[in-house]
Design an enzyme around this catalytic site. Structure first.
Site, PDB file in Angstrom:
ATOM      1  CB  CYS A 123     -16.181 -20.370  12.412  1.00 41.21           C
ATOM      2  SG  CYS A 123     -14.790 -21.481  12.228  1.00 41.21           S
ATOM      3  CB  ALA A 124     -16.926 -14.433  12.163  1.00 43.60           C
ATOM      4  CB  ALA A 125     -18.765 -15.475   7.297  1.00 45.04           C
ATOM      5  N   PRO A 126     -21.904 -15.571   8.317  1.00 48.64           N
ATOM      6  CG  PRO A 126     -24.175 -15.397   7.717  1.00 48.64           C
ATOM      7  CD  PRO A 126     -23.154 -16.368   8.246  1.00 48.64           C
ATOM      8  N   GLY A 127     -21.969 -13.509  10.164  1.00 47.00           N
ATOM      9  CA  GLY A 127     -21.846 -12.452  11.169  1.00 47.00           C
ATOM     10  C   GLY A 127     -23.014 -12.277  12.115  1.00 47.00           C
ATOM     11  CE  LYS A 152     -24.395 -18.335  16.917  1.00 48.13           C
ATOM     12  NZ  LYS A 152     -24.585 -18.626  15.460  1.00 48.13           N
ATOM     13  CG  ASP A 176      -7.517 -23.312   7.942  1.00 48.27           C
ATOM     14  OD1 ASP A 176      -8.201 -23.416   8.979  1.00 48.27           O
ATOM     15  OD2 ASP A 176      -7.100 -24.292   7.300  1.00 48.27           O
ATOM     16  CG  ASP A 227     -21.523 -20.452  15.374  1.00 46.89           C
ATOM     17  OD1 ASP A 227     -21.963 -21.530  15.794  1.00 46.89           O
ATOM     18  OD2 ASP A 227     -22.206 -19.647  14.719  1.00 46.89           O
ATOM     19  CB  CYS A 241     -26.678 -24.956  14.275  1.00 45.23           C
ATOM     20  SG  CYS A 241     -25.954 -25.192  12.655  1.00 45.23           S
TER      21      CYS A 241
HETATM   22  C1  LIG Z   1     -21.782 -22.150  11.470  1.00 48.45           C
HETATM   23  S1  LIG Z   1     -21.079 -21.101  10.298  1.00 48.45           S
HETATM   24  C2  LIG Z   1     -20.797 -19.638  11.261  1.00 48.45           C
HETATM   25  C3  LIG Z   1     -22.046 -18.812  11.468  1.00 48.45           C
HETATM   26  C4  LIG Z   1     -21.732 -17.476  12.116  1.00 48.45           C
HETATM   27  N1  LIG Z   1     -21.001 -17.641  13.357  1.00 48.45           N
HETATM   28  C5  LIG Z   1     -22.994 -16.672  12.382  1.00 48.45           C
HETATM   29  O1  LIG Z   1     -23.490 -16.650  13.516  1.00 48.45           O
HETATM   30  O2  LIG Z   1     -23.472 -16.029  11.440  1.00 48.45           O
HETATM   31  C6  LIG Z   1     -19.454 -21.763  10.171  1.00 48.45           C
HETATM   32  C7  LIG Z   1     -18.493 -20.900   9.379  1.00 48.45           C
HETATM   33  O3  LIG Z   1     -17.208 -21.519   9.516  1.00 48.45           O
HETATM   34  C8  LIG Z   1     -16.465 -21.218   8.361  1.00 48.45           C
HETATM   35  N2  LIG Z   1     -15.314 -22.161   8.345  1.00 48.45           N
HETATM   36  C9  LIG Z   1     -15.313 -23.483   8.095  1.00 48.45           C
HETATM   37  N3  LIG Z   1     -14.075 -23.985   8.243  1.00 48.45           N
HETATM   38  C10 LIG Z   1     -13.278 -22.964   8.619  1.00 48.45           C
HETATM   39  C11 LIG Z   1     -11.888 -22.839   8.914  1.00 48.45           C
HETATM   40  N4  LIG Z   1     -11.067 -23.907   8.875  1.00 48.45           N
HETATM   41  N5  LIG Z   1     -11.411 -21.638   9.241  1.00 48.45           N
HETATM   42  C12 LIG Z   1     -12.212 -20.549   9.279  1.00 48.45           C
HETATM   43  N6  LIG Z   1     -13.528 -20.596   8.997  1.00 48.45           N
HETATM   44  C13 LIG Z   1     -14.056 -21.798   8.678  1.00 48.45           C
HETATM   45  C14 LIG Z   1     -17.469 -21.360   7.237  1.00 48.45           C
HETATM   46  O4  LIG Z   1     -17.038 -20.630   6.096  1.00 48.45           O
HETATM   47  C15 LIG Z   1     -18.732 -20.783   7.887  1.00 48.45           C
HETATM   48  O5  LIG Z   1     -18.876 -19.428   7.541  1.00 48.45           O
END
Ligand SMILES: C[S@@+](CC[C@H](N)C(=O)[O-])C[C@H]1O[C@@H](n2cnc3c(N)ncnc32)[C@H](O)[C@@H]1O
Length: 481
Positions: free
Chosen positions: A294-298, A300, A345, A366, A419
C-alpha cells in the site's frame, strides 16, 4: 455567507483578510472539504503576506480542532445552541472565539471587533449584535476568572487560563475529557480505556498542537548536517532529531516547501520522524525482492529504495492510480529509479500475479487505517472518523494481511504498519493474524504514541514466515545482486 458585492465594498480593514480566509475554510470543511485542501485553495486564491498566511492557518486549523469546545462556549452564552445556529454564524463565532480563548497574540478587542466587522461585511449584518453579545459575554466570564486572587497572584505571574475554564464540565470523565480537549466522546472514552488518564490527556494535548515538520534526508546526496547548514545559510532553522538519524525538523515551518534548498535536487522529502522508523523494521537488503503493498505516495517506498543501493527488485502497489502518479513524481525527484509500480487491489494480488506466490523476501503493508496517530496533522480528521468506519478498516486490514501472506518467501519478513493507536487495528489485528497463520512468528511490535516530544502515532509489527520443508514448496531463487 456571501462576500459583499464588489461595487459596495469598502477596502478591507487591516487584519480582516486572514480571518475572512479562515472563516471560508471552516465553511468549506463543514461542507465536506478536507481542511488542508480547503486551506491550500484559499491561500492560493488570496494574496496574503506571510504573517497573515500564518495567522489564517493558525485560526483555520485551530478552530477546526477546537470545534467541540467552541460550540460549548456558544451554548453557554448564546440564546440558541451552537448546532441550531445558522452555519455561517456558527463558523464565524468559532473564528472569533478561537482568538479569544487560544491565541495569546491577538488582543481581545481586536478579536471581537474583527469578528463583528466580518459579520457585517459577510452577509450577517443583522446578526452582528449577536456576534458582539456572545464574544463579549465570553470575555466577561474569562476576565472575571482571571481576576480571581488565586490566578492573578501565581508566583510566576498569571498562568494562562485553560480554554475550558468558565464552562460547566460534565461529571462523566469521558464526556469531560471530550469537552476540555475537543474530541468526539467515543474517542475520549476509548483513550481512557487504553491509557492512564494523564497519558490520555497528553495524547489529546498533542492532537491539539501544531505538529512538527520533519524531513528525511537522502543520504546518497547529502548528510543531515550539511543540509542543516544549507538551510541555515538560507535563513531556515532546522535541527537534528535524536531518535531518527536521517531526520531534520523545521520548527515553525509550514506551507509550500518547494523553494527550500535541496528540494529540486532531491536531497530530502517530508516524512514524520516515527514514519521513518518503519522501514528499519523491514530492514531491506541490497539484491532482495521487496513488495510495498500500500505504497502511495511513496514515503516508505523511496526509503526502501535507498536501502537497496540500486540492486534488487522493488514493487510499489496501490489501488489508487492518482496516488501512484504522486509516487512516481516523488521517486523521480529523489532519483530512486529501481521502483516498479502496479495499480491493483492488494487483497487480490495472489490471484492477479500467481507468479508472485512465495516471491518476496520482504513485504511492507503500510495499511489504510483510521489515522488516529496523526490527528494533529489533520485538523478535521477527528470529526470524520467514526467507530463504524473503524470496523470497516479492521476488516480491510485483515483481508490485506491474509491476501499478502502467500506472497512472502519462506523465512521472509513481513512488516505491518499503521499510523493509528487503535488496538483493534494494531496489536489485536496481529493477534488474529497469528491465530490463523500457524508457524508465523511475531518478532517485535512497537507502538509510538504522539506526545510532547513530537512525532505522529505509529504502529509496526515484524512478522516472519517459517522456512518451509524442502519438498513442500519450491521457492523462486533470490534476485542476483
Ligand atoms: C497509509 S497510506 C500508505 C502511505 C505510504 N506507505 C507512504 O509511506 O507514503 C495507505 C495506502 O493504501 C492504499 N490502499 C487502500 N486500500 C488498498 C487496497 N485494497 N489495495 C491497495 N492499496 C490500497 C491507499 O490508496 C493509500 O495510498
Amino acid at each position: 455567507m456571501s462576500d459583499p458585492a464588489p461595487g459596495n465594498a469598502s477596502p478591507i480593514p487591516i487584519g480582516l483578510a486572514p480571518r475572512q480566509l479562515a472563516w471560508r475554510v471552516l465553511q468549506a470543511v463543514a461542507a465536506g472539504a478536507y481542511a488542508d485542501a480547503a486551506l491550500e485553495r484559499e491561500l492560493a486564491a488570496g494574496n496574503l503576506a506571510p504573517l497573515d498566511r500564518a495567522l489564517a492557518t493558525e485560526l483555520a486549523y485551530g478552530a477546526i480542532r477546537q470545534r467541540r469546545l467552541l460550540d460549548a462556549w456558544i451554548d453557554a452564552h448564546g440564546r440558541v445552541a451552537a448546532l441550531a445556529q445558522p452555519p455561517p454564524l456558527r463558523w464565524l463565532l468559532h473564528v472569533g472565539l478561537y482568538q479569544l480563548l487560544f491565541s495569546g497574540r491577538v488582543p481581545a478587542a481586536a478579536a471581537v471587533s474583527t469578528t463583528v466587522e466580518l459579520a457585517k461585511r459577510g452577509g450577517l449584518a443583522r446578526l452582528a449584535p449577536v456576534v458582539n453579545g456572545i464574544l463579549r459575554g465570553v470575555l466577561r466570564t474569562r476576565s472575571a476568572l482571571a481576576r480571581r486572587p488565586a490566578v492573578a497572584a501565581a508566583p510566576a505571574g498569571p498562568e494562562p487560563l485553560p480554554a475550558w475554564q468558565g464552562l460547566a464540565l460534565p461529571a462523566d470523565p469521558a464526556a469531560a475529557l471530550a469537552l476540555r480537549r475537543s474530541l468526539p466522546t467515543w474517542l475520549a472514552a476509548e483513550l481512557l480505556r487504553w491509557l492512564p488518564s494523564e497519558e490520555a490527556e497528553a495524547f489529546a494535548q498533542a492532537a491539539n498542537s501544531p505538529p512538527p515538520l520533519d524531513l528525511r534526508v537522502n543520504p546518497r546526496l547529502i548528510s543531515p548536517e550539511a543540509l542543516r547548514q544549507a538551510f541555515a545559510a538560507a535563513g531556515v532553522a532546522a535541527a537534528a532529531v535524536a531518535e531518527a538519524p536521517l531526520a531534520l525538523t523545521l520548527p515553525q515551518r509550514s506551507g509550500d516547501l518547494r523553494g527550500l534548498p535541496g528540494f529540486v535536487e532531491g536531497q530530502w522529502c517530508v516524512q514524520d520522524r516515527h514514519a521513518q522508523a518503519v522501514v528499519p523494521l523491514l530492514d531491506p537488503q541490497p539484491g532482495e525482492r521487496i513488495l510495498d503493498a500500500c505504497a502511495a505516495p511513496g514515503g516508505k517506498t523511496t526509503q526502501i529504495a535507498a536501502c537497496l543501493e540500486g540492486r534488487g527488485e522493488l514493487w510499489a502497489v496501490d489501488r489508487s492510480e492518482a496516488r501512484l502518479r504522486r509516487l512516481a513524481r516523488n521517486s523521480e525527484r529523489l532519483g530512486e529509479g529501481l521502483i516498479q509500480t502496479l495499480a491493483a487491489d492488494a487483497t487480490d494480488l495472489a490471484s492477479l500475479r500467481p507468479d508472485w506466490r512465495f516471491y518476496f523476501d520482504r513485504i511492507l503493508l503500510d495499511a489504510p487505517c483510521s489515522g488516529l496517530g496523526t490527528l494533529a496533522r489533520h485538523a478535521d480528521a477527528r470529526w470524520r472518523i467514526t467507530p463504524a468506519a473503524i470496523d470497516g478498516l479492521v476488516e480491510l486490514q485483515a483481508r490485506l494481511l491474509a491476501g499478502l501472506a502467500p506472497l512472502l518467501a519462506p523465512g521472509g519478513r513481513f512488516v505491518y504498519a499503521t499510523c493509528t493507536v487503535h488496538p483493534r487495528e494494531n496489536g489485536d489485528q496481529i493477534r488474529c493474524f497469528l491465530a490463523t497463520h500457524p508457524g508465523w512468528i511475531l518478532r517485535e511490535q512497537r507502538q509510538w504514541w504522539p506526545g510532547a516530544a513530537g512525532g505522529d502515532g505509529f504502529y509496526g509489527a515484524v512478522l516472519e514466515r517459517p522456512a518451509l520443508r524442502a519438498a513442500a514448496v519450491e521457492p523462486t531463487p533470490a534476485v542476483a545482486g
